[in-house]
Design an enzyme around this catalytic site. Structure first.
Site, short mmCIF file in Angstrom:
data_model
loop_
_atom_site.label_atom_id
_atom_site.label_comp_id
_atom_site.label_asym_id
_atom_site.label_seq_id
_atom_site.Cartn_x
_atom_site.Cartn_y
_atom_site.Cartn_z
N ASP A 80 0.26 -5.07 1.76
CA ASP A 80 -0.94 -4.36 1.28
C ASP A 80 -1.54 -3.56 2.43
O ASP A 80 -1.13 -3.72 3.59
CB ASP A 80 -1.94 -5.42 0.76
CG ASP A 80 -3.12 -4.79 0.07
OD1 ASP A 80 -3.00 -3.66 -0.43
OD2 ASP A 80 -4.20 -5.43 0.06
N GLU A 122 -1.32 1.97 3.94
CA GLU A 122 -1.35 3.45 3.85
C GLU A 122 -1.29 4.10 5.23
O GLU A 122 -0.74 5.21 5.32
CB GLU A 122 -2.62 3.89 3.10
CG GLU A 122 -2.62 3.52 1.63
CD GLU A 122 -2.75 2.03 1.38
OE1 GLU A 122 -3.48 1.37 2.13
OE2 GLU A 122 -2.11 1.53 0.45
N ASP A 177 -5.85 -0.84 -6.59
CA ASP A 177 -7.11 -1.41 -7.07
C ASP A 177 -7.69 -0.63 -8.25
O ASP A 177 -8.62 0.16 -8.12
CB ASP A 177 -8.12 -1.44 -5.92
CG ASP A 177 -7.64 -2.36 -4.81
OD1 ASP A 177 -6.67 -3.10 -5.04
OD2 ASP A 177 -8.22 -2.33 -3.72
C1 GLC Z 1 -6.71 -4.75 -1.41
C2 GLC Z 1 -5.58 -4.96 -2.42
C3 GLC Z 1 -5.95 -6.05 -3.37
C4 GLC Z 1 -6.24 -7.33 -2.58
C5 GLC Z 1 -7.35 -7.08 -1.56
C6 GLC Z 1 -7.58 -8.26 -0.65
O1 GLC Z 1 -7.84 -4.27 -2.02
O2 GLC Z 1 -5.27 -3.77 -3.08
O3 GLC Z 1 -4.93 -6.27 -4.30
O4 GLC Z 1 -6.63 -8.34 -3.45
O5 GLC Z 1 -7.00 -5.96 -0.75
O6 GLC Z 1 -6.45 -8.58 0.05
#
Ligand code: GLC
Length: 760
Positions: free
Chosen positions: A411, A414, A485
């Site tokens: 995650d 980017e 998200d």
């Molecule tokens: C980011 C991710 C999400 C995750 C959060 C905390 O927003 O896209 O899926 O739950 O981080 O890690």
């Protein structure tokens, strides 16, 4: 800009064109695929998506082509394409029947500033040159003619509708926390591939440039579209074909295809940012089994770490993570852990220290390690473009595999940053060369996924299960993806369909959205409609944000629970079909979820169809995406279709108003389908070698079915079975084994579907 074409020369598959002011190259990769290359900044391609073998095409049988010089142009002809190359590097592509597919636009680009004269006057007064603003070009840029009726698809995860014509987008991987709107120009992924479907023809363009890129698909001017970037080479592939599947197949042959996943990855996943202790996971596992809802994986979000430090597990809320994971596994539940790229700046933290000692982090131009902030606070960014960094990261994954973790969720890659964007000049590597954030930003997540995939493969020997949020073209070789998200909004449920369809057309087949919505609070009805849609996404995961209403299916009353169970069960009974689709994808690159236009491109009714999709070629899903709706309009394309639930027969090429009470997601099966199914299970592998069930629909048809151990790479050495089933539509089914290398089914149960006529 290029001037007159002075001369040209051919070396194998490549033609070098010498213009007065610039050299360009055309490479025939196959008869349908041509690379167009202008080395503005570097003589080499340095692609992050296409490897040398893919670029070389079929070396043993290189595509034949001819070159003819006429008075006005140079004509390059392959078995499928004619390409006319003029002065100023204007190029037009025709099919072999002489129909124009794609022409460079000869007029001048003029941006519409869409501002009133009064405002323009003010801007002028402030010293800006309005004319220059109107005529501003991207540093690297291509302008192509648009014809009436042209539709444009692809471009990865962009918001908005299926057909991208009349909209503009940017490729700059972005983590924008606001609700994703149609007007967003970029999201987490940069996949510079699009398909132009014309009234009479089709082609794809893969614009292989990782710098910030711009796509204006006729918003600026309905006569042309543009693609361009802030820097880099002009490097694009023109892909022709007789239909859309051929184009997707050629694009994925270039950028790579998804390897077969482990079968359990196609099961149901439950997640939440905020599941923060051992008891929560034990309780979740128990509840899924108690409520008889199949579940294969629980996801551990950032809460499991010690102060959000990657490669650690907090011992405050977990007495023994290995014991927990082993207990879950006993119940058939696998653990997937999140791993973010940002490494906490902390003295004596081993990841920080090791990375610092080995020069593994991105740097500022002054040579100091670049620091921004993410979840752990001040953090540094591993330079994943460096092979050594990828190896180092991959080796450390042993921390997780030793504990029993089965999959990794990448995650914030980017990369996201909480202290403002990373400056363009932060130093990142491009393999053995020094590069910048400006060039490597859009491939940061791609390289992280590569590190994770290769590390897991080495450590486990199994097919790695990696999820990534950020992608570039070709990330499908290493990871599956979700759309980031979203929010618990009906608009986001609606958007999930075109978004996933376009991701599929862009080579990413294993995708999903956060079921129920990530941000904001879901409602019982929204959750139900989302699971009815989401059970067809290859990545089938319910996930939500901390602070939002919990979204476990048992929290919304008996009706929701029973509908939820019905659709998770549906998914599990269809697992052989989903797995076959993954196999197909590894072979031809076609996605699991498909817009109808992929298979019915000549049907004008499907070119802008945003709320239906196909699963493979055989199932058509028309989910309800409107609050309160209990009926919906469904368009069925050419052929005969059967309602999956009632077996009512429908003639295609027509619209129908169908019933869709809360417990019903309208699903249609194409005539002649032989649908492979399995008995419902609580998790993949609960039943050892269950029988195969074939649901045979009226009509003649054939179907290829694939079977293997669902775990490792033995299939690449022949350890698999492949069957061909054929039905004549008269309750006769012929089974042929095309390949034998794995244990047989104990039984193949054939169920002929009894059809009801439509009484409406
Ligand atoms: C980011 C991710 C999400 C995750 C959060 C905390 O927003 O896209 O899926 O739950 O981080 O890690």
């Amino acid at each position: 800009m290029f001037g007159a074409l002075k001369n040209y020369s051919q070396d194998g598959q490549t033609v070098t064109l010498c213009y007065e002011k610039q050299t360009a190259k055309i490479t025939v990769i196959k008869d349908t695929v041509i690379n167009v290359f202008v080395p503005f900044v570097s003589p080499q391609h340095r692609s992050k998506a296409v490897d040398a073998a893919a670029f070389a095409g079929d070396k043993e049988h290189p595509a034949a082509f001819t070159l003819d010089k006429t008075e006005t142009c140079l004509v390059l002809t392959t078995a499928s394409l004619i390409c006319r190359i003029y002065d100023d590097f204007m190029m037009d592509f025709y099919d072999r029947e002489g129909r124009l597919l794609c022409a460079d636009y000869r007029g001048k680009r003029e941006r519409k500033l869409a501002l009133s004269e009064a405002l323009l006057e003010l801007i002028r007064k402030e010293g800006h040159d309005v004319e220059a603003m109107k005529n501003k070009n991207d540093k690297v840029q291509c302008i192509k003619q648009l014809d009436a009726g042209d539709c444009i698809y692809g471009l990865g995860d962009k918001t908005g509708l299926l057909n991208k014509r009349y909209y503009e987008y940017e490729n700059w991987n972005s983590d924008i926390p606001d609700p994703h709107e149609d007007s967003f120009k970029s999201l987490y992924k940069s996949i510079p591939f699009f398909i132009t479907l014309k009234n009479n023809g089709i082609y794809g363009i893969f614009y292989d440039n990782t710098f910030k890129s711009y796509f204006n698909f006729g918003k600026e001017n309905y006569c042309y579209y543009t693609f361009g970037s802030d820097d880099g080479n002009l490097d694009y592939y023109f892909i022709s074909g007789s239909n859309m599947p051929e184009i997707v197949s050629d694009y994925t042959a270039l950028t790579g295809r998804m390897p077969l996943p482990q079968k359990w990855a196609l099961g149901y996943h439950q997640s939440r940012w905020g599941y923060d202790k051992e008891e929560t996971f034990r309780d979740l596992a128990a509840r899924f089994r108690e409520y008889r809802i199949p579940c294969d994986a629980l996801h551990f979000d950032i809460d499991y770490m010690d102060q959000y430090k990657v490669f650690t597990w907090n011992n405050k809320y977990y007495s023994d993570p290995a014991a927990l994971l082993s207990d879950l596994k006993q119940q058939g539940i696998k653990a997937v852990t999140i791993i973010d790229p940002g490494v906490k700046v902390e003295k004596d933290y081993f990841m920080y220290e090791e990375g610092m000692a080995n020069d593994y982090y991105a740097k500022s131009p002054d040579g100091s390690v670049y620091v921004n902030a993410v979840w752990p606070g001040d953090a540094v960014y591993p330079d994943f473009g460096k092979p050594d960094v990828r190896k180092w990261w991959g080796k450390h994954l042993q921390f997780y595999t030793d504990l029993g973790v089965s999959g990794v969720w990448n995650d914030m890659n980017e990369p996201a940053s909480f202290n403002g964007p990373l400056p363009d000049d932060v130093i990142f590597s491009d393999e053995d060369q020094t590069s910048t954030h400006r060039e490597m930003h859009n491939v940061y997540g791609h390289n992280m996924a590569k590190a994770t995939y290769e590390g897991l493969k080495e450590l486990t020997g199994k097919r790695p299960f990696v999820i990534t949020r950020a992608c570039y073209s070709g990330s499908q070789k290493y990871a599956v993806a979700w759309t980031g998200d979203n929010q618990s909004l009906w608009t986001h449920l609606r958007m999930a369909i075109p978004q996933q369809c376009n991701l599929g057309l862009s080579g990413m087949p294993f995708i999903g959205t956060d079921i129920g919505g990530f941000g904001a609070d879901t409602t019982p009805e929204l959750l139900v409609r989302w699971v009815q849609t989401g059970c067809f996404s290859p990545l089938f995961r319910n996930h939500c944000a901390t602070g939002c209403k919990n979204q476990e299916p048992w929290l919304f009353g008996d009706e929701v629970l029973s509908i939820y169970r019905k659709y998770v069960n549906l998914r599990y009974t269809l697992l052989p079909y989903f797995y076959d689709l993954c196999r197909e994808c590894e072979q031809n690159g076609l996605p699991v979820i498909r817009p109808l236009v992929l298979h019915y491109e000549n049907d004008m009714n499907v070119r802008n169809l945003n709320d239906e999709f196909l699963v493979g070629e055989h199932l058509l899903v028309a989910p309800v995406v409107e609050q309160g709706a209990r009926k919906r309009m469904v368009y069925l394309p050419d052929g005969v279709w059967y309602d999956y639930w009632t077996h009512t027969e429908y003639e295609g090429s027509q619209y129908y108003l169908v019933d869709a009470p809360l417990d019903t997601c309208p699903i249609f099966v194409k005539a002649g389908t032989i649908l492979p199914k399995a008995p419902a299970q609580m998790y993949v592998g609960e039943l050892d070698n269950p029988p195969l069930i074939l649901e045979v629909y009226p009509g003649a048809g054939s179907y290829k079915h694939y079977q293997d151990n669902g775990e490792d790479f033995a299939y690449r050495d022949g350890a698999y079975n492949e069957y061909l089933f054929r039905t004549d539509g008269q309750k006769q089914l012929k089974i042929t084994k095309l390949h034998e290398g794995y244990r047989d089914y104990p039984d193949i149960v054939i169920q002929y579907v009894e059809v009801k006529q439509d009484e409406t």
